[in-house]
Design a protein around this motif. Structure first.
Motif, PDB file in Angstrom:
ATOM      1  N   ILE A 276       0.995  -0.903  -0.196  1.00 31.42           N
ATOM      2  CA  ILE A 276       0.270   0.294  -0.075  1.00 31.42           C
ATOM      3  C   ILE A 276       0.864   1.188   0.180  1.00 31.42           C
ATOM      4  O   ILE A 276       0.819   2.212  -0.823  1.00 31.42           O
ATOM      5  CB  ILE A 276      -0.669   0.017   1.257  1.00 31.42           C
ATOM      6  N   GLU A 277       2.191   1.515   0.468  1.00 29.24           N
ATOM      7  CA  GLU A 277       2.689   2.370   1.243  1.00 29.24           C
ATOM      8  C   GLU A 277       3.521   2.428  -0.022  1.00 29.24           C
ATOM      9  O   GLU A 277       3.261   3.380  -0.590  1.00 29.24           O
ATOM     10  CB  GLU A 277       4.040   2.408   1.553  1.00 29.24           C
ATOM     11  N   ALA A 278       3.648   1.457  -0.842  1.00 29.02           N
ATOM     12  CA  ALA A 278       4.280   1.815  -2.572  1.00 29.02           C
ATOM     13  C   ALA A 278       3.484   2.769  -3.159  1.00 29.02           C
ATOM     14  O   ALA A 278       3.926   2.739  -4.490  1.00 29.02           O
ATOM     15  CB  ALA A 278       4.947   0.107  -2.984  1.00 29.02           C
ATOM     16  N   LEU A 279       2.477   2.437  -3.561  1.00 30.47           N
ATOM     17  CA  LEU A 279       1.455   2.388  -4.582  1.00 30.47           C
ATOM     18  C   LEU A 279       1.061   4.366  -4.343  1.00 30.47           C
ATOM     19  O   LEU A 279      -0.030   4.396  -4.340  1.00 30.47           O
ATOM     20  CB  LEU A 279       0.083   1.191  -4.535  1.00 30.47           C
ATOM     21  N   ASN A 280       1.516   4.494  -2.901  1.00 27.65           N
ATOM     22  CA  ASN A 280       0.719   6.171  -2.472  1.00 27.65           C
ATOM     23  C   ASN A 280      -0.718   6.268  -3.182  1.00 27.65           C
ATOM     24  O   ASN A 280      -0.951   7.017  -3.408  1.00 27.65           O
ATOM     25  CB  ASN A 280       1.492   7.340  -3.238  1.00 27.65           C
ATOM     26  N   MET A 281      -1.541   5.294  -1.541  1.00 27.05           N
ATOM     27  CA  MET A 281      -3.292   5.529  -2.094  1.00 27.05           C
ATOM     28  C   MET A 281      -3.579   6.821  -0.916  1.00 27.05           C
ATOM     29  O   MET A 281      -4.812   7.175  -0.675  1.00 27.05           O
ATOM     30  CB  MET A 281      -3.330   4.007  -1.340  1.00 27.05           C
ATOM     31  N   GLY A 282      -2.396   7.023   0.083  1.00 23.67           N
ATOM     32  CA  GLY A 282      -3.182   7.830   0.864  1.00 23.67           C
ATOM     33  C   GLY A 282      -3.142   7.483   2.085  1.00 23.67           C
ATOM     34  O   GLY A 282      -2.875   5.983   2.172  1.00 23.67           O
ATOM     35  N   PRO A 283      -3.975   7.956   3.564  1.00 25.48           N
ATOM     36  CA  PRO A 283      -4.171   6.734   4.677  1.00 25.48           C
ATOM     37  C   PRO A 283      -4.688   5.198   4.928  1.00 25.48           C
ATOM     38  O   PRO A 283      -6.344   6.035   4.066  1.00 25.48           O
ATOM     39  CB  PRO A 283      -4.370   8.081   5.256  1.00 25.48           C
ATOM     40  N   VAL A 284      -4.259   4.576   4.906  1.00 26.04           N
ATOM     41  CA  VAL A 284      -5.026   2.929   5.097  1.00 26.04           C
ATOM     42  C   VAL A 284      -5.161   3.058   6.400  1.00 26.04           C
ATOM     43  O   VAL A 284      -3.483   2.176   6.348  1.00 26.04           O
ATOM     44  CB  VAL A 284      -4.679   2.757   3.650  1.00 26.04           C
ATOM     45  N   ASP A 285      -5.491   2.310   6.555  1.00 24.34           N
ATOM     46  CA  ASP A 285      -5.556   0.990   8.323  1.00 24.34           C
ATOM     47  C   ASP A 285      -5.208  -0.288   8.077  1.00 24.34           C
ATOM     48  O   ASP A 285      -6.305  -0.935   7.161  1.00 24.34           O
ATOM     49  CB  ASP A 285      -6.670   0.911   8.921  1.00 24.34           C
ATOM     50  N   PRO A 286      -4.251  -0.780   7.817  1.00 26.48           N
ATOM     51  CA  PRO A 286      -3.844  -2.243   7.081  1.00 26.48           C
ATOM     52  C   PRO A 286      -4.597  -3.627   8.288  1.00 26.48           C
ATOM     53  O   PRO A 286      -5.171  -4.822   7.095  1.00 26.48           O
ATOM     54  CB  PRO A 286      -1.985  -2.685   7.940  1.00 26.48           C
ATOM     55  N   ALA A 287      -5.213  -2.890   9.131  1.00 23.68           N
ATOM     56  CA  ALA A 287      -6.345  -3.978  10.057  1.00 23.68           C
ATOM     57  C   ALA A 287      -7.304  -4.092   9.098  1.00 23.68           C
ATOM     58  O   ALA A 287      -7.192  -5.738   8.762  1.00 23.68           O
ATOM     59  CB  ALA A 287      -6.817  -3.017  10.968  1.00 23.68           C
ATOM     60  N   ALA A 288      -7.873  -3.789   8.451  1.00 20.16           N
ATOM     61  CA  ALA A 288      -9.136  -4.042   7.368  1.00 20.16           C
ATOM     62  C   ALA A 288      -8.922  -5.088   5.825  1.00 20.16           C
ATOM     63  O   ALA A 288      -9.498  -6.162   6.044  1.00 20.16           O
ATOM     64  CB  ALA A 288      -9.432  -2.528   6.552  1.00 20.16           C
ATOM     65  N   TYR A 289      -7.406  -4.953   5.532  1.00 17.04           N
ATOM     66  CA  TYR A 289      -6.593  -6.590   4.802  1.00 17.04           C
ATOM     67  C   TYR A 289      -6.174  -7.462   5.689  1.00 17.04           C
ATOM     68  O   TYR A 289      -7.178  -8.446   5.581  1.00 17.04           O
ATOM     69  CB  TYR A 289      -5.838  -6.256   4.745  1.00 17.04           C
ATOM     70  N   GLU A 290      -6.453  -6.917   6.749  1.00 19.17           N
ATOM     71  CA  GLU A 290      -6.221  -8.802   7.694  1.00 19.17           C
ATOM     72  C   GLU A 290      -6.961  -9.125   7.685  1.00 19.17           C
ATOM     73  O   GLU A 290      -7.807 -10.414   7.792  1.00 19.17           O
ATOM     74  CB  GLU A 290      -5.054  -8.143   8.944  1.00 19.17           C
ATOM     75  N   ALA A 291      -7.926  -8.410   7.901  1.00 16.54           N
ATOM     76  CA  ALA A 291      -9.454  -9.175   8.820  1.00 16.54           C
ATOM     77  C   ALA A 291     -10.143  -9.757   7.470  1.00 16.54           C
ATOM     78  O   ALA A 291     -10.700 -10.897   7.694  1.00 16.54           O
ATOM     79  CB  ALA A 291     -10.875  -7.495   8.595  1.00 16.54           C
ATOM     80  N   ARG A 292      -9.294  -9.499   6.408  1.00 16.37           N
ATOM     81  CA  ARG A 292     -10.636 -10.404   5.383  1.00 16.37           C
ATOM     82  C   ARG A 292      -9.598 -11.831   4.508  1.00 16.37           C
ATOM     83  O   ARG A 292     -10.013 -11.978   3.537  1.00 16.37           O
ATOM     84  CB  ARG A 292     -10.541  -9.455   4.236  1.00 16.37           C
ATOM     85  N   LEU A 293      -7.820 -11.771   5.081  1.00 16.35           N
ATOM     86  CA  LEU A 293      -7.328 -12.575   5.380  1.00 16.35           C
ATOM     87  C   LEU A 293      -7.642 -14.069   4.654  1.00 16.35           C
ATOM     88  O   LEU A 293      -7.801 -15.348   3.759  1.00 16.35           O
ATOM     89  CB  LEU A 293      -6.011 -12.962   5.255  1.00 16.35           C
ATOM     90  N   ALA A 294      -8.436 -13.977   6.378  1.00 15.93           N
ATOM     91  CA  ALA A 294      -9.155 -15.703   6.114  1.00 15.93           C
ATOM     92  C   ALA A 294     -10.263 -16.113   5.109  1.00 15.93           C
ATOM     93  O   ALA A 294     -10.327 -17.310   4.594  1.00 15.93           O
ATOM     94  CB  ALA A 294      -9.728 -15.794   7.317  1.00 15.93           C
ATOM     95  N   GLY A 295     -10.877 -15.041   4.850  1.00 19.47           N
ATOM     96  CA  GLY A 295     -11.938 -15.454   5.004  1.00 19.47           C
ATOM     97  C   GLY A 295     -11.619 -15.357   2.874  1.00 19.47           C
ATOM     98  O   GLY A 295     -12.576 -16.608   1.654  1.00 19.47           O
ATOM     99  N   ILE A 296     -11.041 -14.771   2.270  1.00 18.52           N
ATOM    100  CA  ILE A 296     -10.012 -14.810   1.030  1.00 18.52           C
ATOM    101  C   ILE A 296      -9.259 -16.436   0.857  1.00 18.52           C
ATOM    102  O   ILE A 296      -9.773 -16.589  -0.464  1.00 18.52           O
ATOM    103  CB  ILE A 296      -9.292 -13.902   0.522  1.00 18.52           C
ATOM    104  N   GLU A 297      -8.715 -17.110   1.710  1.00 15.81           N
ATOM    105  CA  GLU A 297      -7.618 -18.404   1.910  1.00 15.81           C
ATOM    106  C   GLU A 297      -8.638 -19.388   1.571  1.00 15.81           C
ATOM    107  O   GLU A 297      -9.325 -20.643   1.015  1.00 15.81           O
ATOM    108  CB  GLU A 297      -7.069 -17.841   2.976  1.00 15.81           C
TER     109      GLU A 297
END
Length: 300
Positions: A183-204
């Motif tokens: 996310i930092e490399a893509l210069n998205m602006g402020p982002v809470d990484p927890a939102a991504y972590e919360a979706r990992l289990a469902g994706i897998e």
């Protein structure tokens, strides 16, 4: 330690859990003729395994013709909501309405992700992204995966749209484990990484392998390119890695982005160089495309 989905994928391929699986991917296919010519030359020829097409871009139809001529090409949709270059721009294919939040003051897609995030209407973005996928399928492209130009579909405003599209079209989506660095490399602006972590289990759980490691075109002067790319590949850890490249044959890319065109043409030169390909063959990595991942996911 590798992620569970990467280990499961490796075992399905008859490989060990600690295998260094590498998706060597060409982004931005369809953006210009130079990108298309590079993909036609490189895909499946020793390093680049797959790529993804930008449907709203002017050279999309050439990619459709390439896919018709060679159905073995491993091509996804590079879901596109931004148009970043100074004079070379593209528009949404689903709407001309400013109310969609997809169009800037000049009538094109927004140049940068923070601009898009400030204005986007999620429902309009979903309609646009579905139109891009449907257009690729209707053109005869056997779409193997979804990823996202400049990370637009991975923003907090659109991440659930992105995952829903993967589910609805039964396609793997590019999703990084430990998303903060990406996310930092893509210069998205402020982002809470927890939102991504919360979706990992469902994706897998859905059988969609999560990418353990992401690296992108390193840039830099041409005189240093050989060492930079070898270091990038050598640094790949065990697990599933996604390496995003932006190869271009010399031609129109020099007019589109003059100061950085050599980053892309250096990749085109290097990835067909026999010495580099021999080095990759002995580098202890296992190259994989998204077509294999799609089959694995659907079997799961």
């Amino acid at each position: 330690m590798t992620g569970a989905s990467a280990g499961t994928l490796a075992r399905a391929l008859g490989l060990g859990d600690d295998t260094r699986l590498v998706i060597a991917h060409q982004d931005d296919v369809g953006m210009c003729h130079s990108a298309n010519a590079a993909f036609a030359t490189l895909a499946g020829k020793g390093f680049i395994t797959c790529g993804s097409v930008m449907v709203p871009c002017p050279w999309f139809r050439e990619v459709a013709s390439m896919a018709e001529a060679d159905p073995t090409l491993d091509i996804g949709v590079h879901l596109t909501l931004t148009s970043e270059w100074e004079h070379y721009r593209w528009r949404p294919i689903s709407t001309v309405s400013r109310a969609s939040g997809l169009i800037d003051g000049d009538g094109f897609m927004w140049r940068r992700i923070p601009m898009l995030r400030q204005h986007v209407v999620a429902e309009a973005a979903e309609a646009e992204l579905r139109a891009q996928i449907d257009t690729a399928l209707a053109a005869g492209i056997q779409v193997t995966h979804l990823d996202t130009h400049m990370g637009a579909a991975l923003t907090p405003e659109l991440i659930d749209v992105y995952l829903r599209l993967g589910h609805d079209y039964a396609l793997p989506v590019l999703f990084p484990r430990g998303a903060s660095g990406y996310i930092e490399a893509l210069n998205m602006g402020p982002v809470d990484p927890a939102a991504y972590e919360a979706r990992l289990a469902g994706i897998e759980a859905a059988g969609n392998p999560v990418v353990d490691h992401v690296a992108m075109t390193p840039g830099g002067p041409s005189t240093e390119s050989d060492g930079a790319y070898r270091r990038l590949v050598a640094a790949v850890p065990p697990g599933l890695s996604f390496l995003a490249f932006h190869c271009c044959q010399p031609g129109d890319i020099e007019a589109i982005v003059p100061p950085r065109a050599h980053w892309r043409t250096d990749e085109f030169r290097m990835f067909q160089d026999a010495a580099f390909l021999d080095w990759v063959a002995g580098a202890g990595i296992h190259l994989i495309g998204f077509r294999e991942i799609m089959r694995f996911m659907r079997a799961s």
